[in-house]
Structures are given as structure tokens and as C-alpha cells.
Design a protein around this motif. Structure first.
Motif, PDB file in Angstrom:
ATOM      1  N   VAL A 167       0.842  -1.199   0.000  1.00 20.35           N
ATOM      2  CA  VAL A 167       0.000   0.000   0.000  1.00 20.35           C
ATOM      3  C   VAL A 167       0.877   1.249   0.000  1.00 20.35           C
ATOM      4  O   VAL A 167       0.646   2.197  -0.762  1.00 20.35           O
ATOM      5  N   ARG A 168       1.919   1.250   0.829  1.00 22.28           N
ATOM      6  CA  ARG A 168       2.866   2.377   0.871  1.00 22.28           C
ATOM      7  C   ARG A 168       3.509   2.572  -0.505  1.00 22.28           C
ATOM      8  O   ARG A 168       3.647   3.690  -0.989  1.00 22.28           O
ATOM      9  N   PHE A 169       3.924   1.467  -1.115  1.00 19.39           N
ATOM     10  CA  PHE A 169       4.563   1.525  -2.424  1.00 19.39           C
ATOM     11  C   PHE A 169       3.604   2.085  -3.480  1.00 19.39           C
ATOM     12  O   PHE A 169       3.987   2.945  -4.276  1.00 19.39           O
ATOM     13  N   ARG A 170       2.355   1.604  -3.495  1.00 14.01           N
ATOM     14  CA  ARG A 170       1.394   2.069  -4.487  1.00 14.01           C
ATOM     15  C   ARG A 170       1.156   3.574  -4.350  1.00 14.01           C
ATOM     16  O   ARG A 170       1.080   4.292  -5.347  1.00 14.01           O
ATOM     17  N   ASP A 171       1.059   4.054  -3.120  1.00 13.38           N
ATOM     18  CA  ASP A 171       0.864   5.494  -2.897  1.00 13.38           C
ATOM     19  C   ASP A 171       2.058   6.285  -3.421  1.00 13.38           C
ATOM     20  O   ASP A 171       1.900   7.352  -4.032  1.00 13.38           O
ATOM     21  N   LEU A 172       3.255   5.768  -3.176  1.00 11.53           N
ATOM     22  CA  LEU A 172       4.485   6.433  -3.624  1.00 11.53           C
ATOM     23  C   LEU A 172       4.541   6.499  -5.148  1.00 11.53           C
ATOM     24  O   LEU A 172       4.810   7.562  -5.729  1.00 11.53           O
ATOM     25  N   ILE A 173       4.284   5.380  -5.815  1.00  7.80           N
ATOM     26  CA  ILE A 173       4.346   5.321  -7.282  1.00  7.80           C
ATOM     27  C   ILE A 173       3.258   6.187  -7.907  1.00  7.80           C
ATOM     28  O   ILE A 173       3.469   6.824  -8.945  1.00  7.80           O
ATOM     29  N   ASP A 174       2.101   6.218  -7.280  1.00  8.15           N
ATOM     30  CA  ASP A 174       1.019   7.068  -7.772  1.00  8.15           C
ATOM     31  C   ASP A 174       1.457   8.529  -7.794  1.00  8.15           C
ATOM     32  O   ASP A 174       1.192   9.261  -8.755  1.00  8.15           O
ATOM     33  N   ARG A 175       2.165   8.969  -6.749  1.00  5.22           N
ATOM     34  CA  ARG A 175       2.651  10.357  -6.683  1.00  5.22           C
ATOM     35  C   ARG A 175       3.721  10.611  -7.739  1.00  5.22           C
ATOM     36  O   ARG A 175       3.713  11.644  -8.405  1.00  5.22           O
ATOM     37  N   ILE A 176       4.647   9.662  -7.881  1.00  8.19           N
ATOM     38  CA  ILE A 176       5.735   9.833  -8.852  1.00  8.19           C
ATOM     39  C   ILE A 176       5.189   9.893 -10.273  1.00  8.19           C
ATOM     40  O   ILE A 176       5.674  10.653 -11.116  1.00  8.19           O
ATOM     41  N   GLY A 177       4.156   9.097 -10.547  1.00  8.33           N
ATOM     42  CA  GLY A 177       3.577   9.036 -11.881  1.00  8.33           C
ATOM     43  C   GLY A 177       2.922  10.330 -12.345  1.00  8.33           C
ATOM     44  O   GLY A 177       2.659  10.500 -13.539  1.00  8.33           O
ATOM     45  N   ARG A 178       2.673  11.255 -11.430  1.00  9.98           N
ATOM     46  CA  ARG A 178       2.088  12.535 -11.821  1.00  9.98           C
ATOM     47  C   ARG A 178       3.092  13.421 -12.548  1.00  9.98           C
ATOM     48  O   ARG A 178       2.700  14.336 -13.282  1.00  9.98           O
ATOM     49  N   GLU A 179       4.385  13.151 -12.338  1.00  8.90           N
ATOM     50  CA  GLU A 179       5.417  13.996 -12.937  1.00  8.90           C
ATOM     51  C   GLU A 179       6.441  13.209 -13.755  1.00  8.90           C
ATOM     52  O   GLU A 179       7.359  13.814 -14.324  1.00  8.90           O
ATOM     53  N   SER A 180       6.311  11.891 -13.785  1.00  8.36           N
ATOM     54  CA  SER A 180       7.304  11.057 -14.480  1.00  8.36           C
ATOM     55  C   SER A 180       6.611   9.958 -15.267  1.00  8.36           C
ATOM     56  O   SER A 180       5.429   9.667 -15.054  1.00  8.36           O
ATOM     57  N   VAL A 181       7.379   9.351 -16.178  1.00  6.77           N
ATOM     58  CA  VAL A 181       6.911   8.168 -16.888  1.00  6.77           C
ATOM     59  C   VAL A 181       7.310   6.952 -16.057  1.00  6.77           C
ATOM     60  O   VAL A 181       8.499   6.728 -15.808  1.00  6.77           O
ATOM     61  N   VAL A 182       6.333   6.180 -15.611  1.00  9.61           N
ATOM     62  CA  VAL A 182       6.606   4.993 -14.798  1.00  9.61           C
ATOM     63  C   VAL A 182       6.135   3.759 -15.559  1.00  9.61           C
ATOM     64  O   VAL A 182       4.977   3.680 -15.978  1.00  9.61           O
ATOM     65  N   LEU A 183       7.046   2.807 -15.739  1.00 10.98           N
ATOM     66  CA  LEU A 183       6.705   1.519 -16.343  1.00 10.98           C
ATOM     67  C   LEU A 183       6.865   0.460 -15.267  1.00 10.98           C
ATOM     68  O   LEU A 183       7.956   0.238 -14.752  1.00 10.98           O
ATOM     69  N   LEU A 184       5.755  -0.178 -14.917  1.00  9.77           N
ATOM     70  CA  LEU A 184       5.698  -1.092 -13.783  1.00  9.77           C
ATOM     71  C   LEU A 184       5.279  -2.478 -14.238  1.00  9.77           C
ATOM     72  O   LEU A 184       4.177  -2.679 -14.733  1.00  9.77           O
ATOM     73  N   SER A 185       6.185  -3.444 -14.089  1.00  6.74           N
ATOM     74  CA  SER A 185       5.887  -4.833 -14.433  1.00  6.74           C
ATOM     75  C   SER A 185       5.646  -5.623 -13.156  1.00  6.74           C
ATOM     76  O   SER A 185       6.415  -5.525 -12.202  1.00  6.74           O
ATOM     77  N   THR A 186       4.578  -6.400 -13.127  1.00  8.31           N
ATOM     78  CA  THR A 186       4.272  -7.186 -11.936  1.00  8.31           C
ATOM     79  C   THR A 186       3.349  -8.348 -12.277  1.00  8.31           C
ATOM     80  O   THR A 186       2.639  -8.321 -13.279  1.00  8.31           O
ATOM     81  N   HIS A 187       3.387  -9.380 -11.424  1.00 13.29           N
ATOM     82  CA  HIS A 187       2.432 -10.484 -11.532  1.00 13.29           C
ATOM     83  C   HIS A 187       1.195 -10.214 -10.677  1.00 13.29           C
ATOM     84  O   HIS A 187       0.218 -10.951 -10.755  1.00 13.29           O
ATOM     85  N   ILE A 188       1.271  -9.167  -9.843  1.00 12.34           N
ATOM     86  CA  ILE A 188       0.168  -8.869  -8.925  1.00 12.34           C
ATOM     87  C   ILE A 188      -0.786  -7.901  -9.617  1.00 12.34           C
ATOM     88  O   ILE A 188      -0.571  -6.688  -9.637  1.00 12.34           O
ATOM     89  N   VAL A 189      -1.826  -8.463 -10.213  1.00  6.12           N
ATOM     90  CA  VAL A 189      -2.740  -7.686 -11.040  1.00  6.12           C
ATOM     91  C   VAL A 189      -3.404  -6.561 -10.253  1.00  6.12           C
ATOM     92  O   VAL A 189      -3.615  -5.465 -10.768  1.00  6.12           O
ATOM     93  N   SER A 190      -3.679  -6.797  -8.969  1.00  7.08           N
ATOM     94  CA  SER A 190      -4.353  -5.777  -8.158  1.00  7.08           C
ATOM     95  C   SER A 190      -3.506  -4.521  -8.003  1.00  7.08           C
ATOM     96  O   SER A 190      -4.043  -3.409  -7.913  1.00  7.08           O
ATOM     97  N   ASP A 191      -2.172  -4.661  -7.979  1.00  2.00           N
ATOM     98  CA  ASP A 191      -1.298  -3.487  -7.889  1.00  2.00           C
ATOM     99  C   ASP A 191      -1.458  -2.608  -9.129  1.00  2.00           C
ATOM    100  O   ASP A 191      -1.497  -1.383  -9.033  1.00  2.00           O
ATOM    101  N   VAL A 192      -1.530  -3.248 -10.293  1.00  2.00           N
ATOM    102  CA  VAL A 192      -1.706  -2.518 -11.549  1.00  2.00           C
ATOM    103  C   VAL A 192      -3.090  -1.883 -11.600  1.00  2.00           C
ATOM    104  O   VAL A 192      -3.255  -0.717 -11.979  1.00  2.00           O
ATOM    105  N   GLU A 193      -4.088  -2.646 -11.198  1.00  2.00           N
ATOM    106  CA  GLU A 193      -5.484  -2.187 -11.279  1.00  2.00           C
ATOM    107  C   GLU A 193      -5.700  -0.912 -10.478  1.00  2.00           C
ATOM    108  O   GLU A 193      -6.454  -0.027 -10.880  1.00  2.00           O
ATOM    109  N   GLN A 194      -5.009  -0.796  -9.340  1.00  2.00           N
ATOM    110  CA  GLN A 194      -5.258   0.327  -8.447  1.00  2.00           C
ATOM    111  C   GLN A 194      -4.509   1.601  -8.818  1.00  2.00           C
ATOM    112  O   GLN A 194      -4.932   2.686  -8.458  1.00  2.00           O
ATOM    113  N   ILE A 195      -3.379   1.483  -9.532  1.00  2.00           N
ATOM    114  CA  ILE A 195      -2.597   2.698  -9.782  1.00  2.00           C
ATOM    115  C   ILE A 195      -2.285   2.982 -11.250  1.00  2.00           C
ATOM    116  O   ILE A 195      -1.890   4.104 -11.568  1.00  2.00           O
ATOM    117  N   ALA A 196      -2.474   2.026 -12.147  1.00  2.00           N
ATOM    118  CA  ALA A 196      -2.050   2.228 -13.537  1.00  2.00           C
ATOM    119  C   ALA A 196      -3.030   3.106 -14.311  1.00  2.00           C
ATOM    120  O   ALA A 196      -4.240   2.894 -14.263  1.00  2.00           O
TER     121      ALA A 196
END
Length: 248
Positions: A167-196
Motif C-alpha cells: 500500500v505504501r509503495f502504491r501510494d508512492l508510485i502514484d505520486r511519482i507518476g504525476r510527474e514522471s513516466v513509470v513503467l511497472l511490471s508485476t504479476h500482482i494484477v491488483s497493484d496494476v489495477e489500483q494505480i495504472a
């Protein structure tokens, strides 16, 4: 701000790992999904300039992947990042900061900042060999952020993290993605669903889906499984047709 990928291709002997992928990725979080062997890691390593493509090109705002300027705006967390077990957390981040060309005073400030951001404040003087798997992963995330990258590439970043850390990580990446290009690979579909903001799916080196979460009707995990079922069914039909042709 744009990552431009043009007909990127990589082949190993008889296997095409990445098959002529073209994409334009702007600021935001771009989730990359695919089964093991789909070509995700090969694709990301070419974007990071670690692996040379057989054909095609990668650039960011006109900077070629091989240039110093490109490396200066890049942050990368591989699946298994290398570290020296007898280094402390602070030693490791200071070492990585020097490789990224940060000045010592600035490097120490940023190291403290990102150790705190990933929940490792108070652990910076402990040797990495004493860290748990989740702590090592959080340290890896911190090193990827040291240079405040405009392009952040993360390969299975939540592996080993507990639910609270994710949860901490998703919040962090969500903030970074507002100003940067973030490419996130994962097997955990829920992580992608919530922030991508955008979802990419790879199968056998090919891009089989590129769209926003809004374009997916219903649950992402169900949609994901549906896409790969269609791929498997298509291959099975092709195999049957070949066998039928052979027996005629």
C-alpha cells in the motif's frame, strides 16, 4: 515528456522475445502484465539500455537510450538487484548515488530522504545482510529513486513486500507518476489495477492489449485471464489445423 519506442525487437536463437513493439508513453503509471516468458524483462532491459535490441529504437524526449543524458533521467529496479551484503543501507545508497553522478552532500540528503520514504529510517546503519527480503526490496526501490528519475522502470517491485508495504509503495508510485513516466511490471494484477493509468499486456513478445482501465469492462484480473485464454485457444486451434493438414 515522452518515452518513444519504435519497432523494438529481440530474438534469442529460434525464440522471438520481443516482437516489433511500438509505443509512446507519457507521464503516468503504465502497468505491464504478462506470464513468465512473455518478454517483459527483455523489453524493460532494452528500454534501460542494458540489452541491445536486434532492431528498433528507444528514446526519451529526443535523448537516445545510449546517451549519458538518458541515463541521468533513468531509474531502474531489476527483479534481482545486486548489492554488497556487508554494506549498510546508507553505504549502498551513497555508492549508487556516486554511480548516478550525484554530489556527496546532495547524495547524503537524498539517501536519508528516500530511506525514510520507503520505511527504512533507523535501519540505515545496519548491514544489508541483516535485512529481510522486504527490506531489501524497499532499499532497491530507494536506489531507483535517488536521481529523481523522469523515467522509472520497475520490474516486479512488490515481490517480497507485505500488504502494508505494498500500500505504501502504491501510494508512492502514484505520486511519482504525476510527474514522471513509470513503467511497472508485476504479476500482482491488483497493484496494476489500483494505480495504472494505462495497461499493457505482453504475450510471446507481442503487445496484445494497450488501453486504460476504463476500457476494460469489469475486473482486470478476469480480463487478463480472458486475454491469455484466447491466446492459448488460438494456438491450440492452429496446432489442430496443422495436424489435420499433415494427416490429409
Amino acid at each position: 515528456m515522452e518515452l518513444y519506442i519504435d519497432r523494438l525487437t529481440k530474438q534469442y536463437k529460434n525464440k522471438i522475445a520481443v516482437d516489433r513493439i511500438s509505443l509512446d508513453l507519457g507521464a503516468g503509471v503504465h502497468g505491464l502484465l504478462g506470464a513468465n516468458g512473455a518478454g517483459k524483462t527483455t523489453f524493460m532491459r532494452m528500454i534501460c539500455g542494458i540489452l541491445r535490441p536486434d532492431s528498433g529504437s528507444v528514446s526519451f524526449d529526443g535523448m537516445d537510450v545510449s546517451s549519458e543524458d538518458y541515463r541521468a533521467i533513468l531509474g531502474y529496479l531489476p527483479q534481482d538487484f545486486g548489492y554488497y551484503p556487508d554494506f549498510t543501507g546508507m553505504d549502498f545508497l551513497m555508492y549508487m548515488a556516486s554511480l548516478k553522478g550525484l554530489r556527496k552532500k546532495n547524495a547524503r540528503y537524498r539517501s536519508r530522504e528516500f530511506l525514510s520514504l520507503v520505511g527504512l529510517e533507523g535501519q540505515e546503519k545496519n548491514k544489508i545482510k541483516t535485512y529481510s527480503g522486504g527490506m531489501k526490496q524497499r532499499l532497491g526501490i530507494a536506489q531507483a529513486l535517488l536521481n529523481r528519475p523522469k523515467l522509472l522502470v520497475l520490474d516486479e517491485p512488490t515481490a517480497g513486500l507485505d500488504p502494508k508495504e505494498r500500500v505504501r509503495f502504491r501510494d508512492l508510485i502514484d505520486r511519482i507518476g504525476r510527474e514522471s513516466v513509470v513503467l511497472l511490471s508485476t504479476h500482482i494484477v491488483s497493484d496494476v489495477e489500483q494505480i495504472a493509468d494505462r495497461i499493457l499486456m505482453l504475450q510471446d513478445g507481442r503487445l496484445i492489449f494497450d488501453g486504460s482501465a476504463d476500457e476494460i469492462h469489469g475486473n482486470l484480473e478476469e480480463f487478463y485471464l480472458e486475454q491469455f485464454d484466447e491466446e492459448r485457444n488460438g494456438r491450440e486451434k492452429l496446432r489442430i489445423r496443422k495436424e489435420e493438414t499433415h494427416h490429409v
